[in-house]
Design a protein around this motif. Structure first.
Motif, PDB file in Angstrom:
ATOM      1  N   LYS A 164      23.943  50.590  73.115  1.00 36.83           N
ATOM      2  CA  LYS A 164      23.755  50.400  71.667  1.00 36.83           C
ATOM      3  C   LYS A 164      22.794  49.239  71.419  1.00 36.83           C
ATOM      4  O   LYS A 164      21.870  49.345  70.601  1.00 36.83           O
ATOM      5  CB  LYS A 164      25.108  50.132  71.013  1.00 36.83           C
ATOM      6  CG  LYS A 164      25.059  49.931  69.531  1.00 36.83           C
ATOM      7  CD  LYS A 164      26.463  49.680  68.990  1.00 36.83           C
ATOM      8  CE  LYS A 164      26.433  49.261  67.547  1.00 36.83           C
ATOM      9  NZ  LYS A 164      27.764  48.913  67.053  1.00 36.83           N
ATOM     10  N   LEU A 165      22.980  48.112  72.131  1.00 34.71           N
ATOM     11  CA  LEU A 165      22.098  46.955  71.969  1.00 34.71           C
ATOM     12  C   LEU A 165      20.673  47.273  72.432  1.00 34.71           C
ATOM     13  O   LEU A 165      19.704  46.844  71.805  1.00 34.71           O
ATOM     14  CB  LEU A 165      22.657  45.752  72.739  1.00 34.71           C
ATOM     15  CG  LEU A 165      23.933  45.137  72.174  1.00 34.71           C
ATOM     16  CD1 LEU A 165      24.467  44.066  73.106  1.00 34.71           C
ATOM     17  CD2 LEU A 165      23.701  44.571  70.782  1.00 34.71           C
ATOM     18  N   ASN A 166      20.541  48.038  73.503  1.00 37.04           N
ATOM     19  CA  ASN A 166      19.204  48.443  73.962  1.00 37.04           C
ATOM     20  C   ASN A 166      18.503  49.301  72.919  1.00 37.04           C
ATOM     21  O   ASN A 166      17.296  49.154  72.688  1.00 37.04           O
ATOM     22  CB  ASN A 166      19.294  49.192  75.299  1.00 37.04           C
ATOM     23  CG  ASN A 166      19.418  48.260  76.485  1.00 37.04           C
ATOM     24  OD1 ASN A 166      19.040  47.100  76.405  1.00 37.04           O
ATOM     25  ND2 ASN A 166      19.966  48.760  77.582  1.00 37.04           N
ATOM     26  N   ALA A 167      19.258  50.195  72.295  1.00 37.89           N
ATOM     27  CA  ALA A 167      18.671  51.036  71.244  1.00 37.89           C
ATOM     28  C   ALA A 167      18.218  50.180  70.067  1.00 37.89           C
ATOM     29  O   ALA A 167      17.135  50.388  69.505  1.00 37.89           O
ATOM     30  CB  ALA A 167      19.673  52.097  70.799  1.00 37.89           C
ATOM     31  N   GLN A 168      19.068  49.198  69.684  1.00 42.01           N
ATOM     32  CA  GLN A 168      18.694  48.298  68.589  1.00 42.01           C
ATOM     33  C   GLN A 168      17.463  47.470  68.970  1.00 42.01           C
ATOM     34  O   GLN A 168      16.562  47.271  68.154  1.00 42.01           O
ATOM     35  CB  GLN A 168      19.861  47.372  68.235  1.00 42.01           C
ATOM     36  CG  GLN A 168      21.014  48.061  67.553  1.00 42.01           C
ATOM     37  CD  GLN A 168      22.207  47.128  67.335  1.00 42.01           C
ATOM     38  OE1 GLN A 168      22.223  46.000  67.818  1.00 42.01           O
ATOM     39  NE2 GLN A 168      23.198  47.622  66.611  1.00 42.01           N
ATOM     40  N   LEU A 169      17.430  46.996  70.215  1.00 42.64           N
ATOM     41  CA  LEU A 169      16.289  46.216  70.688  1.00 42.64           C
ATOM     42  C   LEU A 169      15.016  47.066  70.674  1.00 42.64           C
ATOM     43  O   LEU A 169      13.959  46.597  70.233  1.00 42.64           O
ATOM     44  CB  LEU A 169      16.566  45.686  72.099  1.00 42.64           C
ATOM     45  CG  LEU A 169      15.477  44.826  72.715  1.00 42.64           C
ATOM     46  CD1 LEU A 169      15.219  43.583  71.877  1.00 42.64           C
ATOM     47  CD2 LEU A 169      15.843  44.441  74.136  1.00 42.64           C
ATOM     48  N   ASP A 170      15.122  48.306  71.138  1.00 37.23           N
ATOM     49  CA  ASP A 170      13.956  49.201  71.100  1.00 37.23           C
ATOM     50  C   ASP A 170      13.452  49.394  69.682  1.00 37.23           C
ATOM     51  O   ASP A 170      12.245  49.384  69.435  1.00 37.23           O
ATOM     52  CB  ASP A 170      14.306  50.560  71.724  1.00 37.23           C
ATOM     53  CG  ASP A 170      14.464  50.493  73.241  1.00 37.23           C
ATOM     54  OD1 ASP A 170      14.016  49.499  73.846  1.00 37.23           O
ATOM     55  OD2 ASP A 170      15.057  51.443  73.806  1.00 37.23           O
TER      56      ASP A 170
END
Length: 192
Positions: free
Chosen positions: A49-55
């Motif tokens: 989820k955090l990686n998606a937000q970061l992307d």
């Protein structure tokens, strides 16, 4: 593996199975180990989820930087155009000053030179010489005034002193005198 407890709550487990063999090599039972990996699974889901937000933030920031870069490029082009315009205006002013000096002051000085050479070659009576000298003195005064007007156009002393209205008034007066045109400054029409 997703598993459910007796109370209905979801648990993520890793299962390990081993077969237990008897002396003849036949499977007599299976040993199973279960490891609760719910915390790890939850952490991995949070990480995704955090990686998606970061992307998403990276994409937004990249787009913002691209827009800012485009705006800066436009600003650079505008400034470059202004610099080019200033250079052209400066060159035009230098040419105008050169023409003023050549066509005005140089011609007046050449006329004075010819008049003095003619006086030196020709014998004139005292009264005739006096009249010629007065004419030459008038031409010298005109040349001095012409030089003063050209040089004042280069550096307006009133403007340097911070008196904008006086500088514009003087510029209008000098322009009228220098070019023989009607030029007036009206301070009531100045936009602050």
């Amino acid at each position: 593996v997703r598993c459910f407890r007796m109370d209905g709550s979801l648990v993520f487990c890793e299962w390990c199975h081993c077969s237990l063999l008897d002396d003849s090599g036949k499977c007599c039972s299976i040993l199973s180990f279960v490891l609760d990996v719910s915390a790890r699974e939850k952490a991995e889901q949070e990480l995704h989820k955090l990686n998606a937000q970061l992307d998403l933030r990276i994409l937004e920031r990249t787009a913002s930087l691209r827009r800012t870069n485009e705006e800066l490029q436009k600003e650079i082009l505008v400034r470059k155009k202004l610099e080019d315009d200033i250079i052209k205006i400066s060159e035009h002013e230098q040419q105008r000053i050169g023409r003023d000096l050549h066509d005005g002051i140089c011609q007046e000085m050449a006329g004075i030179n010819f008049s003095l050479e003619a006086m030196a070659r020709n014998g004139h009576s005292e009264s005739s010489r006096k009249d010629d000298l007065l004419k030459i003195a008038g031409t010298v005064r005109d040349s001095i005034e012409h030089v003063r007007l050209v040089s004042r156009g280069l550096a307006l002393t009133e403007l340097e002193a911070g008196n904008f209205h006086s500088a514009l008034s003087e510029l209008a007066r000098n322009t009228g005198t220098l070019f023989g045109i009607s030029c007036k400054f009206s301070p009531s029409r100045v936009i602050a």
